[in-house]
Design a protein around this motif. Sequence first.
Motif, PDB file in Angstrom:
ATOM      1  N   ALA A 324      29.763  35.261  44.714  1.00 17.70           N
ATOM      2  CA  ALA A 324      29.147  34.212  45.525  1.00 17.70           C
ATOM      3  C   ALA A 324      30.187  33.498  46.369  1.00 17.70           C
ATOM      4  O   ALA A 324      29.961  33.207  47.556  1.00 17.70           O
ATOM      5  CB  ALA A 324      28.420  33.223  44.621  1.00 17.70           C
ATOM      6  N   ALA A 325      31.342  33.227  45.788  1.00 16.17           N
ATOM      7  CA  ALA A 325      32.413  32.541  46.527  1.00 16.17           C
ATOM      8  C   ALA A 325      32.877  33.377  47.717  1.00 16.17           C
ATOM      9  O   ALA A 325      33.168  32.833  48.799  1.00 16.17           O
ATOM     10  CB  ALA A 325      33.573  32.243  45.593  1.00 16.17           C
ATOM     11  N   HIS A 326      32.949  34.692  47.532  1.00 14.55           N
ATOM     12  CA  HIS A 326      33.359  35.574  48.631  1.00 14.55           C
ATOM     13  C   HIS A 326      32.374  35.472  49.793  1.00 14.55           C
ATOM     14  O   HIS A 326      32.781  35.326  50.956  1.00 14.55           O
ATOM     15  CB  HIS A 326      33.445  37.016  48.135  1.00 14.55           C
ATOM     16  CG  HIS A 326      33.676  38.021  49.231  1.00 14.55           C
ATOM     17  ND1 HIS A 326      34.887  38.170  49.870  1.00 14.55           N
ATOM     18  CD2 HIS A 326      32.823  38.910  49.813  1.00 14.55           C
ATOM     19  CE1 HIS A 326      34.788  39.101  50.795  1.00 14.55           C
ATOM     20  NE2 HIS A 326      33.542  39.578  50.781  1.00 14.55           N
ATOM     21  N   LEU A 327      31.069  35.536  49.488  1.00 23.39           N
ATOM     22  CA  LEU A 327      30.063  35.470  50.546  1.00 23.39           C
ATOM     23  C   LEU A 327      30.020  34.087  51.188  1.00 23.39           C
ATOM     24  O   LEU A 327      29.850  33.963  52.407  1.00 23.39           O
ATOM     25  CB  LEU A 327      28.693  35.849  49.978  1.00 23.39           C
ATOM     26  CG  LEU A 327      28.563  37.293  49.491  1.00 23.39           C
ATOM     27  CD1 LEU A 327      27.221  37.507  48.813  1.00 23.39           C
ATOM     28  CD2 LEU A 327      28.746  38.281  50.643  1.00 23.39           C
ATOM     29  N   GLN A 328      30.190  33.059  50.367  1.00 24.08           N
ATOM     30  CA  GLN A 328      30.193  31.702  50.910  1.00 24.08           C
ATOM     31  C   GLN A 328      31.370  31.491  51.859  1.00 24.08           C
ATOM     32  O   GLN A 328      31.261  30.761  52.853  1.00 24.08           O
ATOM     33  CB  GLN A 328      30.217  30.698  49.762  1.00 24.08           C
ATOM     34  CG  GLN A 328      28.913  30.636  48.971  1.00 24.08           C
ATOM     35  CD  GLN A 328      29.046  29.942  47.644  1.00 24.08           C
ATOM     36  OE1 GLN A 328      30.057  29.303  47.350  1.00 24.08           O
ATOM     37  NE2 GLN A 328      28.017  30.064  46.794  1.00 24.08           N
ATOM     38  N   SER A 329      32.494  32.132  51.581  1.00 22.82           N
ATOM     39  CA  SER A 329      33.658  32.008  52.463  1.00 22.82           C
ATOM     40  C   SER A 329      33.388  32.625  53.833  1.00 22.82           C
ATOM     41  O   SER A 329      34.082  32.312  54.809  1.00 22.82           O
ATOM     42  CB  SER A 329      34.882  32.679  51.825  1.00 22.82           C
ATOM     43  OG  SER A 329      34.760  34.094  51.843  1.00 22.82           O
ATOM     44  N   LYS A 330      32.380  33.493  53.911  1.00 16.53           N
ATOM     45  CA  LYS A 330      31.985  34.106  55.173  1.00 16.53           C
ATOM     46  C   LYS A 330      30.856  33.340  55.849  1.00 16.53           C
ATOM     47  O   LYS A 330      30.345  33.773  56.890  1.00 16.53           O
ATOM     48  CB  LYS A 330      31.550  35.562  54.943  1.00 16.53           C
ATOM     49  CG  LYS A 330      32.558  36.423  54.188  1.00 16.53           C
ATOM     50  CD  LYS A 330      33.875  36.553  54.934  1.00 16.53           C
ATOM     51  CE  LYS A 330      34.855  37.441  54.166  1.00 16.53           C
ATOM     52  NZ  LYS A 330      36.164  37.558  54.867  1.00 16.53           N
ATOM     53  N   GLY A 331      30.421  32.228  55.233  1.00 17.26           N
ATOM     54  CA  GLY A 331      29.377  31.399  55.829  1.00 17.26           C
ATOM     55  C   GLY A 331      27.979  31.650  55.325  1.00 17.26           C
ATOM     56  O   GLY A 331      27.019  31.033  55.801  1.00 17.26           O
ATOM     57  N   PHE A 332      27.835  32.555  54.350  1.00 16.52           N
ATOM     58  CA  PHE A 332      26.512  32.869  53.808  1.00 16.52           C
ATOM     59  C   PHE A 332      26.213  31.972  52.600  1.00 16.52           C
ATOM     60  O   PHE A 332      27.000  31.947  51.646  1.00 16.52           O
ATOM     61  CB  PHE A 332      26.429  34.333  53.369  1.00 16.52           C
ATOM     62  CG  PHE A 332      26.641  35.307  54.483  1.00 16.52           C
ATOM     63  CD1 PHE A 332      25.687  35.463  55.474  1.00 16.52           C
ATOM     64  CD2 PHE A 332      27.797  36.070  54.552  1.00 16.52           C
ATOM     65  CE1 PHE A 332      25.878  36.362  56.509  1.00 16.52           C
ATOM     66  CE2 PHE A 332      28.010  36.972  55.583  1.00 16.52           C
ATOM     67  CZ  PHE A 332      27.046  37.118  56.571  1.00 16.52           C
ATOM     68  N   LEU A 365      25.357  40.423  56.060  1.00 15.10           N
ATOM     69  CA  LEU A 365      25.387  40.082  54.635  1.00 15.10           C
ATOM     70  C   LEU A 365      25.588  41.336  53.786  1.00 15.10           C
ATOM     71  O   LEU A 365      26.424  41.354  52.868  1.00 15.10           O
ATOM     72  CB  LEU A 365      24.096  39.369  54.240  1.00 15.10           C
ATOM     73  CG  LEU A 365      23.919  39.115  52.738  1.00 15.10           C
ATOM     74  CD1 LEU A 365      24.961  38.130  52.227  1.00 15.10           C
ATOM     75  CD2 LEU A 365      22.514  38.607  52.433  1.00 15.10           C
ATOM     76  N   VAL A 366      24.834  42.386  54.078  1.00 15.47           N
ATOM     77  CA  VAL A 366      24.958  43.626  53.306  1.00 15.47           C
ATOM     78  C   VAL A 366      26.344  44.233  53.476  1.00 15.47           C
ATOM     79  O   VAL A 366      26.938  44.746  52.518  1.00 15.47           O
ATOM     80  CB  VAL A 366      23.860  44.627  53.702  1.00 15.47           C
ATOM     81  CG1 VAL A 366      24.055  45.950  52.960  1.00 15.47           C
ATOM     82  CG2 VAL A 366      22.475  44.058  53.391  1.00 15.47           C
ATOM     83  N   ASN A 367      26.883  44.165  54.676  1.00 14.03           N
ATOM     84  CA  ASN A 367      28.238  44.685  54.904  1.00 14.03           C
ATOM     85  C   ASN A 367      29.257  43.940  54.027  1.00 14.03           C
ATOM     86  O   ASN A 367      30.183  44.553  53.487  1.00 14.03           O
ATOM     87  CB  ASN A 367      28.612  44.565  56.372  1.00 14.03           C
ATOM     88  CG  ASN A 367      27.875  45.566  57.243  1.00 14.03           C
ATOM     89  OD1 ASN A 367      27.424  46.620  56.754  1.00 14.03           O
ATOM     90  ND2 ASN A 367      27.736  45.275  58.531  1.00 14.03           N
ATOM     91  N   HIS A 368      29.099  42.648  53.902  1.00 19.44           N
ATOM     92  CA  HIS A 368      30.014  41.879  53.063  1.00 19.44           C
ATOM     93  C   HIS A 368      29.752  42.128  51.572  1.00 19.44           C
ATOM     94  O   HIS A 368      30.682  42.039  50.753  1.00 19.44           O
ATOM     95  CB  HIS A 368      29.905  40.397  53.394  1.00 19.44           C
ATOM     96  CG  HIS A 368      30.555  40.027  54.692  1.00 19.44           C
ATOM     97  ND1 HIS A 368      31.911  40.147  54.918  1.00 19.44           N
ATOM     98  CD2 HIS A 368      30.027  39.558  55.853  1.00 19.44           C
ATOM     99  CE1 HIS A 368      32.187  39.775  56.151  1.00 19.44           C
ATOM    100  NE2 HIS A 368      31.064  39.405  56.748  1.00 19.44           N
ATOM    101  N   LEU A 369      28.512  42.436  51.208  1.00 14.71           N
ATOM    102  CA  LEU A 369      28.228  42.844  49.835  1.00 14.71           C
ATOM    103  C   LEU A 369      28.975  44.152  49.514  1.00 14.71           C
ATOM    104  O   LEU A 369      29.456  44.325  48.380  1.00 14.71           O
ATOM    105  CB  LEU A 369      26.725  43.058  49.643  1.00 14.71           C
ATOM    106  CG  LEU A 369      25.848  41.813  49.489  1.00 14.71           C
ATOM    107  CD1 LEU A 369      24.371  42.190  49.541  1.00 14.71           C
ATOM    108  CD2 LEU A 369      26.164  41.089  48.179  1.00 14.71           C
TER     109      LEU A 369
END
Length: 373
Positions: A324-332, A365-369
Amino acid sequence: MSKIDQFMSGRLRERKDKLSIRNLSTNILPVDFCSNDYLGFARSGELKHLINTNLASMPDYLNGAGGSRLLSGNTKFTEETEQFIAGFHLAESGLIFNSGYDANVGLLSSVPQRGDTIITDELIHASIIDGCRLSHATRFKFHHNDINDLEDKLKLSKGNIFVVVESVYSMDGDMAPLIAISNICERYQANLIVDEAHATGVFGANGRGLINQLKLTDRVFARIITFGKALGVHGAIVLGSKNLRHYLINFARSFIYTTAAPIHNVAAVRSAYQYLNKIDHQLIHQKIALFRNTLKEQNINAIDSESTIQGILFSSNEAAKLAAAHLQSKGFDVRAILSPTVALGKERLRICLHTFNTDEEIISLVNHLQELN
């Protein structure tokens, strides 16, 4: 430190040690993949205008109800709204509660009695569990969506029998096999109760829910419809017979002993239902299909779901929080759901899809997943 403070501090310390401590936050990230605002109603300027128009037709409305519905808090507008909503969902009658939690607690703590039996899916919502605990009925739970296990529990049941499920489950996003459950309930003369919180607005004609979509409206004892998810406002209604409505008015403590919602809240609910008739109901399903297809292209495993709720499983609280922290760092704005909210070892990212999420945001989002693999 007092004895009670020592107790509370100890419990909180246990949560911190397990990385499952909860904290409030006002941090809102740019791209919402977290909220239950599936249709964008909570942020809709058009809905806000409709609410203001409806309120303008009642210029003398009060700021607050001033009491419970049984005292000073009832209005003709509220009762007309209840009947309007019941008609929309093809139900005989309905009773508004101040929240989905109040609705489930009120229904399940008052209708089942000592000597009766309540059977719930093992993944049922906490509000339903709490309502069942307040009942004097015998309680069983069956394995998630497992008809054979449900039948095993039905064979042990006595008195009036109540089977309680969600049409769309709030953490996994999967659906109950409602036709099969309805059939077996009829075989054992059990009363089916369905919480439609996460199906309302998304499934069925004009968002009437899965019970409507599957043509089961005459085969359920009660439905719980909440207004705080796809409808973007607040409150809930229990749908059922006129007899059930009258019973709840007399025996549901979470209805009787609470101040009624103010009229502007009821107007917001009425407006949200009117607004349902104005939107493109295919758009949210196009967003769901895009997300699922992009996951498949990237070979990312996710919980099987055709709803707005999509889950990516992790093996621990720590792993889910790091993701979650990784995705949040990208603005999601994606949140980790941790044990004990979900079972140990089934911690996950709970991703909610919305009509306002652009195709580019979903693909990104999927790319960052994919980067988490």
